[in-house]
Design an enzyme around this catalytic site. Structure first.
Site, PDB file in Angstrom:
ATOM      1  N   PHE A  19     -24.789  -4.349  60.042  1.00  0.00           N
ATOM      2  CA  PHE A  19     -25.706  -6.093  59.794  1.00  0.00           C
ATOM      3  C   PHE A  19     -25.260  -5.855  58.310  1.00  0.00           C
ATOM      4  O   PHE A  19     -25.120  -6.894  57.821  1.00  0.00           O
ATOM      5  CB  PHE A  19     -26.877  -5.922  59.978  1.00  0.00           C
ATOM      6  CG  PHE A  19     -28.270  -5.547  59.062  1.00  0.00           C
ATOM      7  CD1 PHE A  19     -28.589  -6.988  58.287  1.00  0.00           C
ATOM      8  CD2 PHE A  19     -28.693  -5.198  59.286  1.00  0.00           C
ATOM      9  CE1 PHE A  19     -29.134  -6.756  58.057  1.00  0.00           C
ATOM     10  CE2 PHE A  19     -29.522  -4.333  58.231  1.00  0.00           C
ATOM     11  CZ  PHE A  19     -29.987  -5.945  57.536  1.00  0.00           C
ATOM     12  N   LYS A  20     -25.544  -5.040  57.239  1.00  0.00           N
ATOM     13  CA  LYS A  20     -25.413  -5.413  56.009  1.00  0.00           C
ATOM     14  C   LYS A  20     -23.985  -5.846  56.043  1.00  0.00           C
ATOM     15  O   LYS A  20     -23.973  -6.277  54.577  1.00  0.00           O
ATOM     16  CB  LYS A  20     -25.958  -3.903  55.102  1.00  0.00           C
ATOM     17  CG  LYS A  20     -27.359  -3.571  55.951  1.00  0.00           C
ATOM     18  CD  LYS A  20     -28.206  -2.964  54.764  1.00  0.00           C
ATOM     19  CE  LYS A  20     -29.641  -2.218  55.741  1.00  0.00           C
ATOM     20  NZ  LYS A  20     -30.388  -1.481  55.229  1.00  0.00           N
ATOM     21  N   ASP A  21     -22.815  -5.460  56.569  1.00  0.00           N
ATOM     22  CA  ASP A  21     -21.745  -5.539  56.413  1.00  0.00           C
ATOM     23  C   ASP A  21     -21.324  -7.122  56.275  1.00  0.00           C
ATOM     24  O   ASP A  21     -20.865  -7.432  55.123  1.00  0.00           O
ATOM     25  CB  ASP A  21     -20.767  -4.751  57.491  1.00  0.00           C
ATOM     26  CG  ASP A  21     -20.545  -3.337  56.951  1.00  0.00           C
ATOM     27  OD1 ASP A  21     -20.810  -2.707  56.086  1.00  0.00           O
ATOM     28  OD2 ASP A  21     -20.428  -2.909  58.781  1.00  0.00           O
ATOM     29  N   THR A  72     -27.737   0.545  54.272  1.00  0.00           N
ATOM     30  CA  THR A  72     -27.086   0.113  52.882  1.00  0.00           C
ATOM     31  C   THR A  72     -26.042   0.745  51.733  1.00  0.00           C
ATOM     32  O   THR A  72     -25.172  -0.340  51.538  1.00  0.00           O
ATOM     33  CB  THR A  72     -28.354  -0.250  52.349  1.00  0.00           C
ATOM     34  OG1 THR A  72     -28.776  -1.618  52.703  1.00  0.00           O
ATOM     35  CG2 THR A  72     -27.952  -1.012  50.711  1.00  0.00           C
TER      36      THR A  72
END
Length: 471
Positions: A112-114, A145
């Protein structure tokens, strides 16, 4: 829109200033001085927006057109999402037993950090080209991350990124996604310590104001406001996808279940709530349960040690974004926030004031999930749906399975199951790996070891100084 430190001692700065900062000079974290409020008509209008359109609308509330004109902002966000594999960028899977899973992992690194880091990378590049500047990015990672941050800036001539990963605490795939990136501006350190331990040298370098200024240090951890800002969109999109109808009065509630480690996603949810989104938030954690204890009992204190779990990216004892949450629920009381965080920093133990704990527990629910619970949730979801959950998503799914039917609910899924083979094997399942991930195992790797007993902060200083000779 101006930004202030949660501890009140850093004055006001604009979005550009917050973007290029790590911790504020007084040790706090930057937050908007004012949280925008959205009315019912705006929510109804936004309800038909795509995820990408929601990100654009939300970012425009926190970034003035004087800093980034709206058409340019739209272009930057479109470019940020151009490498995502799914046409909708994120995707909601509606499964049996009312399990709604919002897949936030269709970016380059399957995490999700993309989403937030691809946008942040574009914002950085925009200002750096405009100001003819160079920055040094310093990132500690518990798993995802680091690789997302690397992908957002790799190959850029006006940025160098230094990433500390906790050797042996990431999965092999997570580590390879960092160490196989051979670029002149990417510098990976494999530290023999846990996620909390690698944060210490990073804090030390940011606290050295002269060093930080000389080398233009900044952070891409969720210390950085830009990441929180983009993540607010997860909650709006989840709400609009799962709310039964926006014609009712009052608007219906949706429960958003958030796997929680450093606390960035749950902070974004709290801000979405403050903006007027009718959501109930649940912070679900693994055995590292400091946020759960804070919500349930007002006990924000360290356990004896970080516990290694199947949901390894959430193996965090010091969730720094809790400072933002306490600031929000204290009514932006920077004096109280400063006092509480300084007490926690000194003793690693904090009992929340009664009034603050009451506000926190009234707004947030929480739950702590064991490895056995994770495996059970992965198994059940597969048996009922032939759908694979990563262990972090399984933390949220377990909470859903434990609740009675009633309010619509959406579980945020932070990563693809393909990155967590060990957890799936424990559930008796074998993931089918995407070719991009399989290819990592035969690629060249590069990293610098940091051993126990070594001065990690000094090793970082020396490397940053050596790299700066090339500028």
């Amino acid at each position: 829109m101006e930004y202030v430190s949660t501890r009140g001692g850093a004055g006001t700065i604009d979005f550009e200033g917050a973007l290029f900062s790590g911790y504020a000079s007084d040790g706090g974290l930057f937050m908007p001085q004012r949280i925008p409020s959205l009315d019912r008509d705006t929510l109804r209008r936004w309800s038909c927006f795509s995820y990408q359109e929601l990100v654009k609308e939300l970012c425009s509330l926190f970034i003035t057109a004087e800093l980034i004109p709206r058409h340019t902002l739209n272009d930057l966000i479109d470019k940020a999402f151009s490498r995502f594999r799914h046409k909708d960028v994120v995707h909601l899977s509606r499964l049996k037993d009312g399990l709604n899973v919002l897949e936030l992992w269709h970016g380059v690194t399957y995490a999700f950090k993309d989403l937030s880091l691809s946008c942040t990378g574009q914002f950085l590049q925009y200002f750096l080209e405009k100001r003819k500047k160079h920055v040094t990015i310093l990132v500690g990672t518990s798993g995802d991350t680091g690789s997302s941050a690397i992908e957002s800036v790799r190959g850029q001539k006006n940025m160098d990124i230094f990433v500390l990963l906790p050797k042996g605490f990431c999965t092999q795939i997570q580590e390879l996604q960092m160490t196989t990136v051979i670029e002149d501006n990417v510098h990976v350190f494999a530290a023999h310590g846990n996620s909390d331990e690698i944060d210490e040298p990073i804090k030390e370098l940011f606290a050295d104001v002269d060093f930080a200024r000389k080398y233009n240090l900044m952070s891409l951890n969720s210390v950085n406001w830009s990441r929180i800002m983009v993540q607010i969109a997860h909650h709006f999109y989840a709400y609009f996808q799962c709310a039964p109808s926006l014609d009712a009065t009052p608007l219906p509630e949706v429960e958003i279940v958030v796997p929680t480690g450093g606390g960035g996603n749950i902070t974004a949810g709290c801000i979405a709530q403050k903006m007027g989104l009718p959501i109930r938030l649940v912070a679900v954690v693994n055995s590292n349960d400091i946020i759960h204890r804070a919500v349930q009992h007002g006990d924000f204190s360290l356990s004896k040690s970080v516990k290694a779990t199947l949901a390894s990216a959430m193996d965090i004892q010091e969730p720094y974004n809790m400072e933002r949450i306490l600031w929000l629920f204290s009514g932006s009381d920077s004096h109280l926030t400063k006092t509480l965080m300084e007490q926690f920093s000194a003793s690693k133990s904090l009992k929340l004031p009664e009034d603050l704990h009451r506000k926190l527990s009234e707004t947030l629910r929480s739950c702590s999930i064991s490895d056995e619970d994770i495996v059970r949730a992965i198994k059940r979801c597969w048996e009922e749906n032939h759908y694979l959950l990563c262990p972090h998503s399984a933390v949220a799914a377990h909470y859903h399975y434990s609740q009675p039917d009633g309010i619509p609910r959406c579980c945020l899924a932070p990563a693809s199951a393909a990155k967590f083979q060990d957890a799936l094997l424990q559930a008796g399942l074998v993931p089918q790996l995407p070719p991009e991930i399989t290819a990592l195992t035969v690629m060249e790797t590069r990293s610098t070891p940091l051993e126990q007993g070594q001065d990690w902060a000094q090793a970082l200083r020396e490397q940053i100084e050596a790299v700066a000779q090339r500028w």
